[in-house]
Structure formats: C-alpha cells, structure tokens
Write a protein that holds these residues in place. Sequence first.
Motif, PDB file in Angstrom:
ATOM      1  N   ALA A  19       0.830  -1.204   0.000  1.00 39.67           N
ATOM      2  CA  ALA A  19       0.000   0.000   0.000  1.00 39.67           C
ATOM      3  C   ALA A  19       0.865   1.254   0.000  1.00 39.67           C
ATOM      4  CB  ALA A  19      -0.939  -0.004   1.207  1.00 39.67           C
ATOM      5  N   LYS A  20       1.929   1.263   0.786  1.00 46.32           N
ATOM      6  CA  LYS A  20       2.833   2.420   0.817  1.00 46.32           C
ATOM      7  C   LYS A  20       3.468   2.659  -0.546  1.00 46.32           C
ATOM      8  CE  LYS A  20       4.461   2.108   5.599  1.00 46.32           C
ATOM      9  NZ  LYS A  20       5.677   1.905   6.389  1.00 46.32           N
ATOM     10  N   SER A  21       3.919   1.602  -1.177  1.00 43.58           N
ATOM     11  CA  SER A  21       4.571   1.790  -2.474  1.00 43.58           C
ATOM     12  C   SER A  21       3.578   2.287  -3.520  1.00 43.58           C
ATOM     13  CB  SER A  21       5.284   0.519  -2.937  1.00 43.58           C
ATOM     14  OG  SER A  21       4.380  -0.532  -3.108  1.00 43.58           O
ATOM     15  N   LEU A  22       2.321   1.831  -3.438  1.00 42.12           N
ATOM     16  CA  LEU A  22       1.309   2.319  -4.368  1.00 42.12           C
ATOM     17  C   LEU A  22       0.945   3.770  -4.066  1.00 42.12           C
ATOM     18  CD1 LEU A  22      -0.907  -0.882  -4.593  1.00 42.12           C
ATOM     19  CD2 LEU A  22       0.649   0.018  -6.335  1.00 42.12           C
ATOM     20  N   LEU A  23       0.905   4.142  -2.799  1.00 43.34           N
ATOM     21  CA  LEU A  23       0.689   5.540  -2.440  1.00 43.34           C
ATOM     22  C   LEU A  23       1.822   6.405  -2.987  1.00 43.34           C
ATOM     23  CD1 LEU A  23      -0.497   5.110   1.252  1.00 43.34           C
ATOM     24  CD2 LEU A  23      -1.839   6.104  -0.615  1.00 43.34           C
ATOM     25  N   ASP A  24       3.031   5.888  -2.934  1.00 37.99           N
ATOM     26  CA  ASP A  24       4.197   6.634  -3.406  1.00 37.99           C
ATOM     27  C   ASP A  24       4.114   6.967  -4.899  1.00 37.99           C
ATOM     28  OD1 ASP A  24       5.261   6.567  -0.861  1.00 37.99           O
ATOM     29  OD2 ASP A  24       6.692   4.958  -1.301  1.00 37.99           O
ATOM     30  N   ILE A  25       3.474   6.090  -5.664  1.00 40.04           N
ATOM     31  CA  ILE A  25       3.365   6.369  -7.100  1.00 40.04           C
ATOM     32  C   ILE A  25       2.082   7.137  -7.424  1.00 40.04           C
ATOM     33  CG2 ILE A  25       4.821   4.430  -7.793  1.00 40.04           C
ATOM     34  CD1 ILE A  25       2.222   2.995  -8.698  1.00 40.04           C
ATOM     35  N   ALA A  31      -8.197   2.456  -5.663  1.00 49.91           N
ATOM     36  CA  ALA A  31      -7.427   1.529  -6.494  1.00 49.91           C
ATOM     37  C   ALA A  31      -6.513   0.652  -5.632  1.00 49.91           C
ATOM     38  CB  ALA A  31      -6.607   2.307  -7.517  1.00 49.91           C
ATOM     39  N   ILE A  32      -5.944   1.240  -4.581  1.00 50.69           N
ATOM     40  CA  ILE A  32      -5.064   0.465  -3.698  1.00 50.69           C
ATOM     41  C   ILE A  32      -5.871  -0.599  -2.956  1.00 50.69           C
ATOM     42  CG2 ILE A  32      -3.524   0.561  -1.703  1.00 50.69           C
ATOM     43  CD1 ILE A  32      -2.837   3.457  -2.609  1.00 50.69           C
ATOM     44  N   VAL A  33      -7.047  -0.231  -2.486  1.00 53.73           N
ATOM     45  CA  VAL A  33      -7.909  -1.195  -1.801  1.00 53.73           C
ATOM     46  C   VAL A  33      -8.224  -2.360  -2.731  1.00 53.73           C
ATOM     47  CG1 VAL A  33     -10.247  -1.549  -0.883  1.00 53.73           C
ATOM     48  CG2 VAL A  33      -8.875   0.404  -0.121  1.00 53.73           C
ATOM     49  N   ALA A  34      -8.586  -2.059  -3.965  1.00 55.78           N
ATOM     50  CA  ALA A  34      -8.902  -3.120  -4.929  1.00 55.78           C
ATOM     51  C   ALA A  34      -7.688  -4.017  -5.172  1.00 55.78           C
ATOM     52  CB  ALA A  34      -9.386  -2.507  -6.240  1.00 55.78           C
ATOM     53  N   GLY A  62       6.801  11.856   7.676  1.00 51.60           N
ATOM     54  CA  GLY A  62       6.912  13.166   7.042  1.00 51.60           C
ATOM     55  C   GLY A  62       6.711  13.135   5.549  1.00 51.60           C
ATOM     56  N   ILE A  63       6.096  12.070   5.044  1.00 50.78           N
ATOM     57  CA  ILE A  63       5.845  11.926   3.617  1.00 50.78           C
ATOM     58  C   ILE A  63       4.358  12.105   3.382  1.00 50.78           C
ATOM     59  CG2 ILE A  63       5.942  10.359   1.637  1.00 50.78           C
ATOM     60  CD1 ILE A  63       8.266   8.949   3.113  1.00 50.78           C
ATOM     61  N   GLU A  64       4.003  13.020   2.511  1.00 52.81           N
ATOM     62  CA  GLU A  64       2.600  13.246   2.206  1.00 52.81           C
ATOM     63  C   GLU A  64       2.193  12.355   1.047  1.00 52.81           C
ATOM     64  OE1 GLU A  64      -0.280  16.786   0.620  1.00 52.81           O
ATOM     65  OE2 GLU A  64       1.484  17.309   1.769  1.00 52.81           O
ATOM     66  N   ALA A  65       1.191  11.534   1.271  1.00 59.77           N
ATOM     67  CA  ALA A  65       0.671  10.653   0.231  1.00 59.77           C
ATOM     68  C   ALA A  65      -0.727  11.123  -0.116  1.00 59.77           C
ATOM     69  CB  ALA A  65       0.656   9.211   0.719  1.00 59.77           C
ATOM     70  N   THR A  66      -0.865  11.816  -1.214  1.00 63.45           N
ATOM     71  CA  THR A  66      -2.160  12.381  -1.568  1.00 63.45           C
ATOM     72  C   THR A  66      -3.000  11.437  -2.397  1.00 63.45           C
ATOM     73  OG1 THR A  66      -1.172  13.452  -3.487  1.00 63.45           O
ATOM     74  CG2 THR A  66      -1.342  14.743  -1.460  1.00 63.45           C
ATOM     75  N   GLY A  67      -2.387  10.631  -3.222  1.00 61.40           N
ATOM     76  CA  GLY A  67      -3.143   9.714  -4.062  1.00 61.40           C
ATOM     77  C   GLY A  67      -3.919  10.451  -5.130  1.00 61.40           C
ATOM     78  N   GLY A  68      -4.616   9.724  -5.956  1.00 65.54           N
ATOM     79  CA  GLY A  68      -5.420  10.332  -6.992  1.00 65.54           C
ATOM     80  C   GLY A  68      -5.152   9.730  -8.352  1.00 65.54           C
ATOM     81  N   PHE A  69      -4.053   9.053  -8.521  1.00 71.63           N
ATOM     82  CA  PHE A  69      -3.715   8.406  -9.772  1.00 71.63           C
ATOM     83  C   PHE A  69      -4.498   7.104  -9.867  1.00 71.63           C
ATOM     84  CE2 PHE A  69      -0.943   5.773 -12.443  1.00 71.63           C
ATOM     85  CZ  PHE A  69      -0.780   6.621 -13.512  1.00 71.63           C
ATOM     86  N   ALA A  75      -1.688  -1.308 -13.401  1.00 72.11           N
ATOM     87  CA  ALA A  75      -1.885  -2.610 -12.786  1.00 72.11           C
ATOM     88  C   ALA A  75      -0.906  -3.646 -13.340  1.00 72.11           C
ATOM     89  CB  ALA A  75      -3.316  -3.082 -12.982  1.00 72.11           C
ATOM     90  N   GLN A  76      -0.496  -3.494 -14.575  1.00 66.36           N
ATOM     91  CA  GLN A  76       0.438  -4.441 -15.173  1.00 66.36           C
ATOM     92  C   GLN A  76       1.828  -4.330 -14.548  1.00 66.36           C
ATOM     93  OE1 GLN A  76      -0.699  -6.554 -17.536  1.00 66.36           O
ATOM     94  NE2 GLN A  76      -2.697  -5.635 -17.326  1.00 66.36           N
ATOM     95  N   ILE A  77       2.182  -3.153 -14.048  1.00 69.76           N
ATOM     96  CA  ILE A  77       3.512  -2.926 -13.490  1.00 69.76           C
ATOM     97  C   ILE A  77       3.682  -3.618 -12.157  1.00 69.76           C
ATOM     98  CG2 ILE A  77       5.100  -1.146 -12.636  1.00 69.76           C
ATOM     99  CD1 ILE A  77       3.763   0.755 -14.678  1.00 69.76           C
ATOM    100  N   VAL A  78       2.657  -3.544 -11.323  1.00 74.51           N
ATOM    101  CA  VAL A  78       2.717  -4.079  -9.965  1.00 74.51           C
ATOM    102  C   VAL A  78       2.561  -5.531 -10.013  1.00 74.51           C
ATOM    103  CG1 VAL A  78       1.689  -4.057  -7.683  1.00 74.51           C
ATOM    104  CG2 VAL A  78       1.711  -1.998  -9.060  1.00 74.51           C
TER     105      VAL A  78
END
Length: 78
Positions: A19-25, A31-34, A62-69, A75-78
């Motif tokens: 989840a953290k790595s997906l938030l980072d991108i 989408a992360i939940v799915a 101290g890292i802001e994860a806004t999401g939205g992508f 999905a093919q990358i992960v």
Amino acid sequence: MAGKTRRTPEQQAEAIEVAKSLLDIGASRRAIVAQLQRRFGLSRSAAYRDVMTALDERGSEGIEATGGFDLRMTAQIV
C-alpha cells in the motif's frame, strides 16, 4: 468469523508495504484497496484498514501521500 483465518503480522506488514509503495506512485485509495483485495485476498474493510495504516505511517515519516492516480493504468507494473 466461521471459516475465516487471521493474517499473520508478517502478511499484514507485507500488505501495508505494498500500500505504501502504491501511495508513493500516486495511486488512489480506491485503487489500492482493490489491488490489496485481489493480491492478498482481503475483505474491503481489511484492505481499507491497511491503506489507512500506510497513510498514517507515511504521515509519521513526514511523507505526504495524496493519491489520486488511477491504478488501473499501472496494474500491469505491480
């Protein structure tokens, strides 16, 4: 909770790291939940808890994860 097995702490930690790595991108929470549901066989509520934990941990680092992508695009990358 008949028929359900609990996750080990290691399994939960792995889902939170994903989840953290997906938030980072920039993936959206939805989408992360799915993705967590599919990848780890989690219920929607367990997946949301893991996303919220990941957000909390990112915030404490101290890292802001806004999401939205939209993760469907990557999905093919992960």
